[in-house]
Design a protein around this motif. Structure first.
Motif, PDB file in Angstrom:
ATOM      1  N   ARG A  27       0.911  -1.251   0.054  1.00  0.00           N
ATOM      2  CA  ARG A  27       0.011  -0.019   0.060  1.00  0.00           C
ATOM      3  C   ARG A  27       0.921   1.218  -0.014  1.00  0.00           C
ATOM      4  O   ARG A  27       0.709   2.226  -0.565  1.00  0.00           O
ATOM      5  N   VAL A  30       2.111   2.621  -3.507  1.00  0.00           N
ATOM      6  CA  VAL A  30       1.124   3.314  -4.562  1.00  0.00           C
ATOM      7  C   VAL A  30       0.750   4.593  -3.901  1.00  0.00           C
ATOM      8  O   VAL A  30      -0.182   5.333  -4.500  1.00  0.00           O
ATOM      9  N   ASP A  35      -4.314   7.516 -10.972  1.00  0.00           N
ATOM     10  CA  ASP A  35      -4.715   6.386 -11.602  1.00  0.00           C
ATOM     11  C   ASP A  35      -3.980   6.047 -12.895  1.00  0.00           C
ATOM     12  O   ASP A  35      -3.534   4.953 -13.261  1.00  0.00           O
ATOM     13  N   ALA A  38      -0.671   4.451 -11.992  1.00  0.00           N
ATOM     14  CA  ALA A  38      -0.803   3.223 -11.409  1.00  0.00           C
ATOM     15  C   ALA A  38      -1.107   2.205 -12.556  1.00  0.00           C
ATOM     16  O   ALA A  38      -0.769   0.982 -12.261  1.00  0.00           O
ATOM     17  N   GLY A  50      -1.421  -0.638 -10.031  1.00  0.00           N
ATOM     18  CA  GLY A  50      -2.859  -1.138  -9.921  1.00  0.00           C
ATOM     19  C   GLY A  50      -3.088  -2.484 -10.126  1.00  0.00           C
ATOM     20  O   GLY A  50      -3.979  -3.183  -9.408  1.00  0.00           O
ATOM     21  N   LYS A  54      -4.677  -5.246  -7.530  1.00  0.00           N
ATOM     22  CA  LYS A  54      -5.811  -6.141  -7.826  1.00  0.00           C
ATOM     23  C   LYS A  54      -5.667  -7.730  -7.821  1.00  0.00           C
ATOM     24  O   LYS A  54      -6.287  -8.407  -7.418  1.00  0.00           O
ATOM     25  N   MET A  88      -4.635  -3.400 -14.843  1.00  0.00           N
ATOM     26  CA  MET A  88      -5.650  -2.075 -14.281  1.00  0.00           C
ATOM     27  C   MET A  88      -6.395  -1.873 -15.705  1.00  0.00           C
ATOM     28  O   MET A  88      -6.011  -1.235 -16.472  1.00  0.00           O
ATOM     29  N   THR A  93     -10.108   2.555 -10.706  1.00  0.00           N
ATOM     30  CA  THR A  93      -9.167   3.376 -10.098  1.00  0.00           C
ATOM     31  C   THR A  93      -8.420   2.836  -9.142  1.00  0.00           C
ATOM     32  O   THR A  93      -8.906   1.732  -8.583  1.00  0.00           O
ATOM     33  N   LEU A  94      -7.280   3.407  -8.889  1.00  0.00           N
ATOM     34  CA  LEU A  94      -6.564   2.812  -7.795  1.00  0.00           C
ATOM     35  C   LEU A  94      -7.323   3.048  -6.264  1.00  0.00           C
ATOM     36  O   LEU A  94      -7.232   2.039  -5.783  1.00  0.00           O
TER      37      LEU A  94
END
Length: 170
Positions: A27, A30, A35, A38, A50, A54, A88, A93-94
């Protein structure tokens, strides 16, 4: 003292602390990104930050389901979904990916904090990457989630440094 406090052992606490440490690095890596940043794939690997969030969310959620429900929880796994979990997609969105990750983490944390029997074991689903007839305990599942999170936190650190020079460690 609550039931959870009474049943939580040193091992449960240590597993949660190890997982939380690696989640924090992922975490942290980022933070402050747009976005668009990412979703960048600045290395030869084609990984993006991102997508890593995910993917780790998908992995942790899937292994949580396995720990709770057994091999049937993995029966719907497909290679296309696995590959897509590293991307992503437009419209993602991030912030949304991080919120989903927090929900997956909350579920895992609650399971472990409940004092779940770490020796409970399930047979692994048939797959070319699992030894035929193998079983994993909930402990083994958690160790796998910790390793997966740590590995991808390292990937994320390299990608972030490539984007703007920021590093999680060092």
């Amino acid at each position: 003292m609550t039931t959870t406090e009474q049943t939580l052992t040193g091992e449960h606490t240590e597993l949660l602390e190890a997982l939380d440490k690696h989640r924090h690095f992922l975490r942290y890596t980022v933070q402050g990104l747009t976005d668009e940043q990412a979703a960048l794939t600045p290395t030869a690997s084609q990984l993006c930050l991102g997508g890593l969030i995910k993917h780790v969310t998908r992995a942790e959620s899937g292994w949580y389901d396995f720990a709770v429900a057994g091999p049937e929880a993995h029966s719907g796994q497909d290679i296309e979904g696995h590959i897509a979990s590293f991307r992503m997609e437009p419209g993602e969105t991030l912030a949304g990916l991080l919120a989903a990750y927090e929900e997956a983490a909350r579920r895992t944390d609650e399971l472990v904090a409940s004092g779940v029997d770490l020796d409970k074991s399930w047979p692994l689903p048939e797959a070319p990457w699992f030894k035929p007839g193998a079983s994993w305990s909930i402990r083994r599942v958690l160790m796998h989630v910790i390793a997966e999170t740590a590995q991808h936190a390292g990937h994320a650190d390299i990608i972030r440094e490539t984007i703007d020079g920021q590093k999680s460690m060092g």
